[in-house]
Design a protein around this motif. Structure first.
Motif, PDB file in Angstrom:
ATOM      1  N   LEU A 117      88.238  51.179  54.943  1.00 27.99           N
ATOM      2  CA  LEU A 117      87.975  50.192  55.992  1.00 27.99           C
ATOM      3  C   LEU A 117      86.740  49.350  55.695  1.00 27.99           C
ATOM      4  CD1 LEU A 117      88.887  52.331  59.124  1.00 27.99           C
ATOM      5  CD2 LEU A 117      90.303  50.734  57.845  1.00 27.99           C
ATOM      6  N   GLU A 118      86.160  49.550  54.496  1.00 30.03           N
ATOM      7  CA  GLU A 118      85.057  48.727  53.971  1.00 30.03           C
ATOM      8  C   GLU A 118      83.867  48.657  54.928  1.00 30.03           C
ATOM      9  OE1 GLU A 118      86.764  44.974  52.916  1.00 30.03           O
ATOM     10  OE2 GLU A 118      87.870  45.809  51.220  1.00 30.03           O
ATOM     11  N   GLN A 119      83.493  49.808  55.473  1.00 25.57           N
ATOM     12  CA  GLN A 119      82.366  49.839  56.407  1.00 25.57           C
ATOM     13  C   GLN A 119      81.262  50.803  55.984  1.00 25.57           C
ATOM     14  OE1 GLN A 119      84.835  50.594  60.071  1.00 25.57           O
ATOM     15  NE2 GLN A 119      83.692  48.851  60.870  1.00 25.57           N
ATOM     16  N   LEU A 120      81.466  51.532  54.910  1.00 23.33           N
ATOM     17  CA  LEU A 120      80.508  52.566  54.527  1.00 23.33           C
ATOM     18  C   LEU A 120      79.813  52.177  53.228  1.00 23.33           C
ATOM     19  CD1 LEU A 120      82.740  55.564  55.532  1.00 23.33           C
ATOM     20  CD2 LEU A 120      80.516  55.049  56.519  1.00 23.33           C
ATOM     21  N   GLY A 121      78.844  51.279  53.366  1.00 22.31           N
ATOM     22  CA  GLY A 121      78.056  50.851  52.214  1.00 22.31           C
ATOM     23  C   GLY A 121      76.795  51.674  52.086  1.00 22.31           C
ATOM     24  N   TYR A 122      75.645  51.001  52.035  1.00 24.30           N
ATOM     25  CA  TYR A 122      74.353  51.679  51.960  1.00 24.30           C
ATOM     26  C   TYR A 122      73.628  51.492  53.293  1.00 24.30           C
ATOM     27  CZ  TYR A 122      75.010  51.692  46.868  1.00 24.30           C
ATOM     28  OH  TYR A 122      75.485  51.885  45.592  1.00 24.30           O
ATOM     29  N   PRO A 123      73.458  52.555  54.105  1.00 26.98           N
ATOM     30  CA  PRO A 123      72.790  52.403  55.400  1.00 26.98           C
ATOM     31  C   PRO A 123      71.283  52.165  55.239  1.00 26.98           C
ATOM     32  CG  PRO A 123      74.187  54.366  55.331  1.00 26.98           C
ATOM     33  CD  PRO A 123      74.015  53.891  53.927  1.00 26.98           C
ATOM     34  N   VAL A 124      70.734  51.324  56.094  1.00 20.47           N
ATOM     35  CA  VAL A 124      69.296  51.040  56.108  1.00 20.47           C
ATOM     36  C   VAL A 124      68.812  51.010  57.548  1.00 20.47           C
ATOM     37  CG1 VAL A 124      69.266  49.753  53.932  1.00 20.47           C
ATOM     38  CG2 VAL A 124      69.722  48.535  56.072  1.00 20.47           C
ATOM     39  N   ILE A 125      67.509  51.204  57.740  1.00 20.96           N
ATOM     40  CA  ILE A 125      66.889  51.073  59.063  1.00 20.96           C
ATOM     41  C   ILE A 125      66.143  49.743  59.104  1.00 20.96           C
ATOM     42  CG2 ILE A 125      65.022  51.917  60.534  1.00 20.96           C
ATOM     43  CD1 ILE A 125      67.301  53.638  60.932  1.00 20.96           C
ATOM     44  N   ILE A 126      66.515  48.895  60.049  1.00 16.74           N
ATOM     45  CA  ILE A 126      65.884  47.583  60.199  1.00 16.74           C
ATOM     46  C   ILE A 126      64.664  47.718  61.112  1.00 16.74           C
ATOM     47  CG2 ILE A 126      66.215  45.219  61.006  1.00 16.74           C
ATOM     48  CD1 ILE A 126      69.245  45.653  60.468  1.00 16.74           C
ATOM     49  N   VAL A 127      63.497  47.309  60.624  1.00 16.13           N
ATOM     50  CA  VAL A 127      62.265  47.436  61.415  1.00 16.13           C
ATOM     51  C   VAL A 127      61.725  46.089  61.879  1.00 16.13           C
ATOM     52  CG1 VAL A 127      61.633  49.613  60.323  1.00 16.13           C
ATOM     53  CG2 VAL A 127      60.834  47.478  59.317  1.00 16.13           C
ATOM     54  N   ASP A 128      62.196  44.987  61.257  1.00  9.68           N
ATOM     55  CA  ASP A 128      61.686  43.658  61.629  1.00  9.68           C
ATOM     56  C   ASP A 128      62.617  42.614  61.032  1.00  9.68           C
ATOM     57  OD1 ASP A 128      60.108  41.744  62.757  1.00  9.68           O
ATOM     58  OD2 ASP A 128      58.397  42.018  61.414  1.00  9.68           O
ATOM     59  N   GLU A 129      62.500  41.387  61.504  1.00  4.08           N
ATOM     60  CA  GLU A 129      63.243  40.287  60.907  1.00  4.08           C
ATOM     61  C   GLU A 129      62.405  39.021  60.996  1.00  4.08           C
ATOM     62  OE1 GLU A 129      66.378  38.316  63.682  1.00  4.08           O
ATOM     63  OE2 GLU A 129      66.551  40.478  63.996  1.00  4.08           O
ATOM     64  N   THR A 130      62.687  38.081  60.111  1.00  2.50           N
ATOM     65  CA  THR A 130      61.930  36.832  60.097  1.00  2.50           C
ATOM     66  C   THR A 130      62.833  35.706  59.625  1.00  2.50           C
ATOM     67  OG1 THR A 130      59.862  35.799  59.346  1.00  2.50           O
ATOM     68  CG2 THR A 130      61.108  37.049  57.703  1.00  2.50           C
ATOM     69  N   GLN A 131      62.475  34.493  60.016  1.00  2.00           N
ATOM     70  CA  GLN A 131      63.207  33.317  59.580  1.00  2.00           C
ATOM     71  C   GLN A 131      62.532  32.712  58.355  1.00  2.00           C
ATOM     72  OE1 GLN A 131      66.098  32.050  60.842  1.00  2.00           O
ATOM     73  NE2 GLN A 131      66.192  33.813  62.226  1.00  2.00           N
ATOM     74  N   ALA A 132      63.335  32.378  57.370  1.00  3.01           N
ATOM     75  CA  ALA A 132      62.838  31.727  56.159  1.00  3.01           C
ATOM     76  C   ALA A 132      63.671  30.484  55.902  1.00  3.01           C
ATOM     77  CB  ALA A 132      62.916  32.694  54.972  1.00  3.01           C
ATOM     78  N   SER A 133      63.322  29.739  54.874  1.00  2.00           N
ATOM     79  CA  SER A 133      64.024  28.484  54.590  1.00  2.00           C
ATOM     80  C   SER A 133      65.502  28.694  54.291  1.00  2.00           C
ATOM     81  CB  SER A 133      63.355  27.780  53.407  1.00  2.00           C
ATOM     82  OG  SER A 133      63.373  28.622  52.255  1.00  2.00           O
ATOM     83  N   ASP A 134      65.842  29.882  53.779  1.00  3.73           N
ATOM     84  CA  ASP A 134      67.238  30.146  53.430  1.00  3.73           C
ATOM     85  C   ASP A 134      67.924  31.083  54.429  1.00  3.73           C
ATOM     86  OD1 ASP A 134      65.712  32.297  52.716  1.00  3.73           O
ATOM     87  OD2 ASP A 134      66.672  32.615  50.769  1.00  3.73           O
ATOM     88  N   GLY A 135      67.364  31.207  55.629  1.00  6.42           N
ATOM     89  CA  GLY A 135      68.015  32.003  56.656  1.00  6.42           C
ATOM     90  C   GLY A 135      67.180  33.173  57.142  1.00  6.42           C
ATOM     91  N   THR A 136      67.832  34.096  57.854  1.00  5.05           N
ATOM     92  CA  THR A 136      67.164  35.261  58.425  1.00  5.05           C
ATOM     93  C   THR A 136      67.085  36.381  57.392  1.00  5.05           C
ATOM     94  OG1 THR A 136      68.014  34.690  60.612  1.00  5.05           O
ATOM     95  CG2 THR A 136      67.211  36.940  60.302  1.00  5.05           C
ATOM     96  N   TRP A 137      65.942  37.080  57.377  1.00  2.00           N
ATOM     97  CA  TRP A 137      65.748  38.232  56.486  1.00  2.00           C
ATOM     98  C   TRP A 137      65.400  39.455  57.324  1.00  2.00           C
ATOM     99  CZ3 TRP A 137      65.460  38.426  50.932  1.00  2.00           C
ATOM    100  CH2 TRP A 137      65.755  37.206  50.309  1.00  2.00           C
ATOM    101  N   TYR A 138      65.912  40.610  56.898  1.00  2.00           N
ATOM    102  CA  TYR A 138      65.615  41.875  57.557  1.00  2.00           C
ATOM    103  C   TYR A 138      64.616  42.670  56.723  1.00  2.00           C
ATOM    104  CZ  TYR A 138      69.732  41.219  60.562  1.00  2.00           C
ATOM    105  OH  TYR A 138      70.638  40.745  61.468  1.00  2.00           O
ATOM    106  N   LYS A 139      63.636  43.219  57.430  1.00  2.00           N
ATOM    107  CA  LYS A 139      62.690  44.150  56.802  1.00  2.00           C
ATOM    108  C   LYS A 139      63.221  45.559  57.034  1.00  2.00           C
ATOM    109  CE  LYS A 139      57.773  45.486  56.923  1.00  2.00           C
ATOM    110  NZ  LYS A 139      56.476  45.276  57.633  1.00  2.00           N
ATOM    111  N   VAL A 140      63.404  46.325  55.952  1.00  2.00           N
ATOM    112  CA  VAL A 140      63.999  47.664  56.068  1.00  2.00           C
ATOM    113  C   VAL A 140      63.156  48.669  55.294  1.00  2.00           C
ATOM    114  CG1 VAL A 140      66.304  46.640  56.232  1.00  2.00           C
ATOM    115  CG2 VAL A 140      65.481  47.472  54.019  1.00  2.00           C
ATOM    116  N   TYR A 141      63.320  49.941  55.650  1.00  2.00           N
ATOM    117  CA  TYR A 141      62.673  50.988  54.868  1.00  2.00           C
ATOM    118  C   TYR A 141      63.271  51.001  53.463  1.00  2.00           C
ATOM    119  CZ  TYR A 141      60.127  53.044  58.771  1.00  2.00           C
ATOM    120  OH  TYR A 141      59.258  53.258  59.812  1.00  2.00           O
ATOM    121  N   SER A 142      62.397  51.030  52.478  1.00  2.00           N
ATOM    122  CA  SER A 142      62.833  51.007  51.087  1.00  2.00           C
ATOM    123  C   SER A 142      63.447  52.345  50.698  1.00  2.00           C
ATOM    124  CB  SER A 142      61.634  50.710  50.176  1.00  2.00           C
ATOM    125  OG  SER A 142      61.938  50.971  48.823  1.00  2.00           O
ATOM    126  N   ASP A 143      64.526  52.294  49.929  1.00  2.00           N
ATOM    127  CA  ASP A 143      65.106  53.530  49.385  1.00  2.00           C
ATOM    128  C   ASP A 143      64.233  54.107  48.281  1.00  2.00           C
ATOM    129  OD1 ASP A 143      67.195  53.139  51.077  1.00  2.00           O
ATOM    130  OD2 ASP A 143      68.763  53.184  49.550  1.00  2.00           O
TER     131      ASP A 143
END
Length: 670
Positions: free
Chosen positions: A625-651
């Motif tokens: 069902l193409e839903q089980l990729g690599y899980p991450v925890i999103i802690v913040d987000e910001t807008q940049a020139s090329d769109g929205t970026w998510y800040k996540v805990y690094s693996d």
């Protein structure tokens, strides 16, 4: 046939000391310590001389050469089924490597190569010889591994090396400081000759013996022969076989397809190998586990599961050579000998999920034992589940009703929350939790928890759990939950006698084994550093499927445990503790899923494509069902020139504590 070859081989071995060979060998064999083994295989054309007539016994042997030696020594039949993309077609070496691959004595690398010119390591040798013994029908056994460098042995080779030690095939190197196996060091041609020589001796002694009379008894019509095929049906709870005997699966399949609609089975002997509908499960094998593979040739493993656990049955190949199953949310291939099939009308029990006190509860059925093995809580029940109803799932995420209709998708938080996120519980709080849990077990858990508050090996670990969390960025509550689960609250035999809280090097085939540690904290350190950090969590690790407990499609559970429910059980322990002692960790941060079905995904040190690359999530199968990729925890987000970026805990905490991923590459879960 194989046993006859071995008999002839070892008749020759017995004569070697008394018969002078009619071939003149170079001095590099005649005076060698392993002269007997080298001379024997030189006589047989297994080891070949160079253009000067030298055998170079002290030269390091390559993967291709060792595979060829095995193919020649066992006189394996020619096969064209296997092709590695880095082998040159039409050569003798390629043919011999393919011959060994065809009988599952060897496999290549995930990229489809074999790397024949690469020096073979001692543990790789052990792996091939282990499979050679299996091919020769020798009972596989294990001896305790007590080498000084056990920690250097890759987990995928531990069974092979334990078997090699048991049969005294590859011995350790005795030094003044102890015995070392040196698993990743290369070996010489002389070593190869000696190891194969000992393997054949073991096969001659412990393998199946030929009968003096080769005549086979005549089978009467209707007799059940384990090598013959039949078609049949299930009627009123009973399997009925058609008396017609088929010598091949293809013949039986033709009859199956041409028969009336009430025929719904193909059997090999009494074993079902094809059915119209039903469940599959991991069979009771010597290894106590069943492997599921990405490819039909059984060379690229997806994962493995312990005997008795369910698999979704998706069909049988047209040749009967493999069973198509689903493990977690991935469809793969299993050997017919490694799975059992249960027609739908004969299913007596199966894994089931239901709501109990507003909690998602999982009840497990062991199909080998034919009994339920208890239940556990995963977390709060999702809103689409109704009290009193029963649900089914092969991955603990996608839930179906009794009509096999998907009714909802649910990602339990602790099962898919990154273990890189630190726990909000302090060392003192963790110590208090441990004591409180032990008091409860001592009071209500029965005799196995007698004196748990004084004897448990978990007592006083709070500070060390937080120290390891700070140093290695592995969540302390996750580590505690794993220790509770694997050591039965610090009261298991391995915990009590070996200070082993995580079942480290305890195998499915022999639960009495296990690494010994001076103190429980040493076990914690080994689990965090040598397993989580080196093998499972970072993208640079050996099995980088996601930094979460997970399931058999994503996360640590893909390869860490044969139990397909290990990740959800760990999540259950974390949820139960957290909900009871403060609710400090549950739901802190949104879970996102990095999907790499169409290619790798880059992470950056800053929210910009011009920022330095941190690491890449490699492409992997994200499930049916193409839903089980690599899980991450999103802690913040910001807008940049090329769109929205998510800040996540690094693996990978060695690179950075946090990384940034462009939002269009992450699916945020509800």
């Amino acid at each position: 046939m194989v046993k006859k070859i071995l008999g002839l081989l070892f008749s020759t071995i017995l004569l070697i000391s008394f018969v002078v060979p009619n071939i003149s060998y170079a001095n590099d064999i005649s005076n060698h310590q392993m002269k007997t083994e080298l001379t024997y295989f030189a006589n047989k054309g297994v080891i070949l001389p160079d253009e000067k007539g030298n055998y170079n016994p002290n030269r390091d042997v390559t993967r291709g050469e060792f595979a060829a030696y095995i193919a020649r020594a066992l006189e394996l039949p020619n096969s064209s089924k296997y092709t590695f993309k880095d082998l040159k077609s039409g050569t003798r070496l390629t043919q011999e490597i393919q011959n060994a691959a065809a009988v599952n004595i060897l496999s290549g690398y995930p990229d489809g190569t074999f790397k024949p010119n690469q020096k073979i390591t001692r543990q790789q040798m052990a792996g091939m010889l282990y499979k050679a013994l299996r091919y020769l029908d020798v009972p596989l056994n294990k001896a305790p591994l007590t080498f000084k460098d056990n920690y250097k042995i890759s987990s995928s080779f531990t069974d092979a090396i334990a078997n090699s030690v048991y049969y005294n095939i590859i011995r350790g190197d005795h030094t003044a400081n102890g015995v070392y196996f040196k698993p990743k060091e290369s070996a010489t041609i002389a070593h190869a000759a000696a190891f194969i020589y000992r393997t054949l001796a073991v096969a001659d002694k412990y393998g199946p013996q030929d009968e003096e009379d080769d005549d086979q008894p005549t089978q009467e019509p209707g007799d059940s022969n384990s090598s013959s095929y039949y078609i049949g049906k299930v009627s009123k709870g009973t399997i009925t076989k058609n008396p017609t005997i088929y010598t091949t699966y293809e013949q039986a399949l033709t009859a199956y397809n041409a028969s009336s609609g009430d025929v719904n089975l193909i059997l090999k002997g009494d074993k079902i190998v094809k059915m119209s509908s039903g469940l599959a499960y991991a069979a009771d094998t010597t290894a106590n586990t069943t492997s599921v593979y990405y490819n039909k040739n059984f060379t690229n493993q997806i994962t493995y599961i312990t005997e008795g656990r369910e698999l979704k049955y998706n069909g049988t190949s047209s040749t009967g050579e493999y069973i198509i199953v689903q493990v977690g949310d991935i469809v793969g291939y299993a050997k017919p000998s490694d799975v059992n099939l249960v027609p739908a009308s004969l299913i007596e029990g199966r894994d089931e999920y239901y709501v109990e006190d507003s909690l998602l509860t999982h009840r497990i059925y062991n199909h080998v034992k034919g009994a339920y093995e208890g239940k556990y809580t995963v977390g709060p029940a999702p809103s689409f589940m109704q009290s009193g109803a029963t649900y089914y799932s092969f991955d603990g995420v996608h839930f179906y009703n009794s009509s096999d209709k998907l009714v909802g998708t649910y990602f339990p938080y602790f099962q898919f929350a990154s273990v890189r996120k630190p726990s909000n519980y302090t060392a003192e709080e963790l110590d208090n939790i441990i004591i409180s849990e032990l008091e409860n077990r001592e009071a209500f858990g029965g005799a196995q928890y007698k004196d748990a508050t004084t004897k448990s090996k978990l007592i006083g670990l709070g500070s060390f759990l937080k120290e390891m969390e700070k140093a290695e960025h592995i969540n302390a509550l996750f580590v505690l939950a794993a220790a509770i689960h694997e050591s039965n609250y610090g009261m298991s035999a391995n915990a009590q006698t070996k200070n082993n809280l995580f079942g480290i090097k305890v195998y499915d085939g022999d639960v009495q084994q296990g690494e010994k540690y001076k103190a429980p904290a040493d076990s914690v350190k080994a689990f965090v550093v040598h397993y989580m950090q080196e093998r499972y969590v970072p993208q640079s690790a050996l099995y980088p499927f996601g930094a979460v407990p997970g399931n058999k499609t994503t996360g640590i559970n893909v390869y860490y445990a044969s139990d397909p429910h290990w990740g959800s059980k760990i999540a259950g322990h974390m949820y139960r503790i957290d909900s009871k002692y403060g609710k400090k960790d549950y739901g802190v941060g949104k879970i996102g899923m990095v999907l790499t079905g169409s290619g790798s995904v880059n992470t950056r040190l800053e929210p910009s494509t011009s920022s330095p690359l941190a690491y890449s999530y490699r492409q992997k199968n994200s499930g049916e069902l193409e839903q089980l990729g690599y899980p991450v925890i999103i802690v913040d987000e910001t807008q940049a020139s090329d769109g929205t970026w998510y800040k996540v805990y690094s693996d990978d905490n060695k690179i950075a504590e946090y990384v940034w991923i462009r939002s269009d590459l992450v699916e945020v879960l509800d």
